[in-house]
Design an enzyme around this catalytic site. Sequence first.
Site, PDB file in Angstrom:
ATOM      1  N   ASP A 150       1.376   9.616  -0.134  1.00 24.39           N
ATOM      2  CA  ASP A 150       0.473   8.635  -0.619  1.00 24.39           C
ATOM      3  C   ASP A 150      -0.491   9.520  -1.417  1.00 24.39           C
ATOM      4  O   ASP A 150      -1.037  10.444  -0.889  1.00 24.39           O
ATOM      5  CB  ASP A 150      -0.211   8.185   0.733  1.00 24.39           C
ATOM      6  CG  ASP A 150      -1.622   7.236  -0.017  1.00 24.39           C
ATOM      7  OD1 ASP A 150      -1.799   7.071  -1.103  1.00 24.39           O
ATOM      8  OD2 ASP A 150      -2.423   6.282   1.404  1.00 24.39           O
ATOM      9  N   SER A 194      -8.541  -1.452  -1.100  1.00 21.00           N
ATOM     10  CA  SER A 194      -8.607  -0.534   0.276  1.00 21.00           C
ATOM     11  C   SER A 194      -8.842   1.480  -0.135  1.00 21.00           C
ATOM     12  O   SER A 194      -8.905   1.828   0.106  1.00 21.00           O
ATOM     13  CB  SER A 194      -6.534  -0.111   0.376  1.00 21.00           C
ATOM     14  OG  SER A 194      -6.259   0.874  -0.805  1.00 21.00           O
ATOM     15  N   HIS A 218      -4.601   7.084  -2.147  1.00 21.70           N
ATOM     16  CA  HIS A 218      -5.548   7.328  -1.017  1.00 21.70           C
ATOM     17  C   HIS A 218      -6.216   8.417  -0.891  1.00 21.70           C
ATOM     18  O   HIS A 218      -5.632   9.513  -0.627  1.00 21.70           O
ATOM     19  CB  HIS A 218      -5.275   6.114   0.078  1.00 21.70           C
ATOM     20  CG  HIS A 218      -5.003   5.015   0.026  1.00 21.70           C
ATOM     21  ND1 HIS A 218      -3.764   4.675  -0.311  1.00 21.70           N
ATOM     22  CD2 HIS A 218      -5.644   3.804  -0.311  1.00 21.70           C
ATOM     23  CE1 HIS A 218      -4.217   3.402  -0.065  1.00 21.70           C
ATOM     24  NE2 HIS A 218      -4.755   2.975  -0.593  1.00 21.70           N
TER      25      HIS A 218
END
Length: 411
Positions: A384, A135, A387
Amino acid sequence: MAKRQLLMLGIRASFHTIAAVLVAGVIFTAVFLSRNGVPKEYNQSHGVSDRGGDSGRECNLFEGKWVFDNESYPLYKEEDCKFMSDQLACEKFGRKDLSYKFWRWQPHTCDLPRFNGTKLLERLRNKRMVYVGDSLNRGQWVSMVCMVSSVITNPNAMYMHNNGSNLITFKSLEYNATIDFYWAPLLVESNSDDPTNHRLPDRIVRIQSIERHARHWTESDIIVFNSYLWWRMPHIKSLWGSFEKLDGIYKEVEMVRVYEMALQTLSQWLEVHVNPNLTKLFFMSMSPTHERAEEWGGKLRENCYGETSKIDKEGYTGKGSDPKMMRVLENVLDGLKSRGLNMQMINITQLSEYRKEGHPSIYRKQWEVPSKENEIVNPNSNSDCIHWCLPGVPDVWNELLYAYIVDNHSS
C-alpha cells in the site's frame, strides 16, 4: 535695528539646524530598520512566528523541509490510541524501521505551531468538526482522534460511535466536542458511497446530486473536505437521473471536466447552506502516491516497499500528483471566495511528496490475504503506497489545520 536682525537670523539658523538634525534622524532610522528588520515582538504572522527577518514576506506554512526530531515526536503512541486503524498501524503489523514517526515539518520562513490537544478541544467545546471524503481523509481523521484523545486522561470521557453507516463519530464528553468522519469519496452521490462495498468495476457519479451526503454536514462548525484518488481514471461515467430508476442518461466524461463539475456542485451547495460567520471550511489538496520507484531514482517495477528514507530533492514531484486537478481546485475555491465564502486549501501535496517511506506498504491488515509464496517473492505487489502509517505524515496535515483553526493563521 541691526541687533534685532542679527537675532532673527540666529533664530532661523537654529531652526534650520534642528530641522536638519531631525531629517537626518529619520533617514538613519529608516536605513537601520531596512537592514535589521522590525523589532522581534512585531515580527509575527497570526500566531505563527516569522523566521525570515523580512516583515514583508508572507509566512507560507506549505514550503519547507522535514527535520528529524525524535525528542518531540511522535505526538502520540500507536499502541496507546485505542481508535487506531489496522490499515495504518504499521508497527503493529511488523514494521521494524520506525524512523517514519520522528519527522517534523519546518516551514522556511516561519515556525509551525506545536499541536496542543487541550487547546483544540477548548476551541471545539460545544462544536462539531467533520472530515468529509475518502479513506485518506479517514486516515487524517484517525490521526486527529489519536492526537486529541492522547490528552484525555479519563477513558470514560470519550467514545466512538460507528453503526456501519457513512458517518463515524468521536465524542469528548467533557468538552461536548464532536469530531466526525463522513464517507463520500467523490463528494457528490456515486455508486461508491457504501462505506464497505465500494470497489466496483464501473465508477458512476450523479454529478449534480449532493444533498443526500450534504445534509449530514449541515450546521457543522468546521468542515474538512478531500477528494482526489477516486477520480484518477481517464473518463468517468456520469448519470443524469436516479440510480433507482432506469430512465437515467449516462455519459462518459473526461475526468478533469467531471471533477470540476463535482467541485462546482459542492461550492454551490456551500454557498447556499453555509454561514461564513459560523463555519470554517477547508479542502485538503492531493495526497501523492509513491508507486513507481524509478521516479525518485529507484529500480524499475518497484515502489515504496522497503523504503526507509525520505526524498531529499527540493521540489520533487512524482506522477502520483496531477497538476491539472490542483488548478481546477484552486479555480473553484477562488470563484467561491469571490462570492463571499472562503474555503482554505491546506496544501499538503509538496510536503507529502518527499515522504516515500511513510506508507504502510505490506505492514497493515491485508483485506485480501495473498499467498505466502507471492508475499515472499513479490512483496511490491501487495504494498500500500497510497495511505500513510500512523503516527506519521497525516499528523502534520492536522498540525497545519491546527494553525488555521486555533492559531488563526491566514494565507
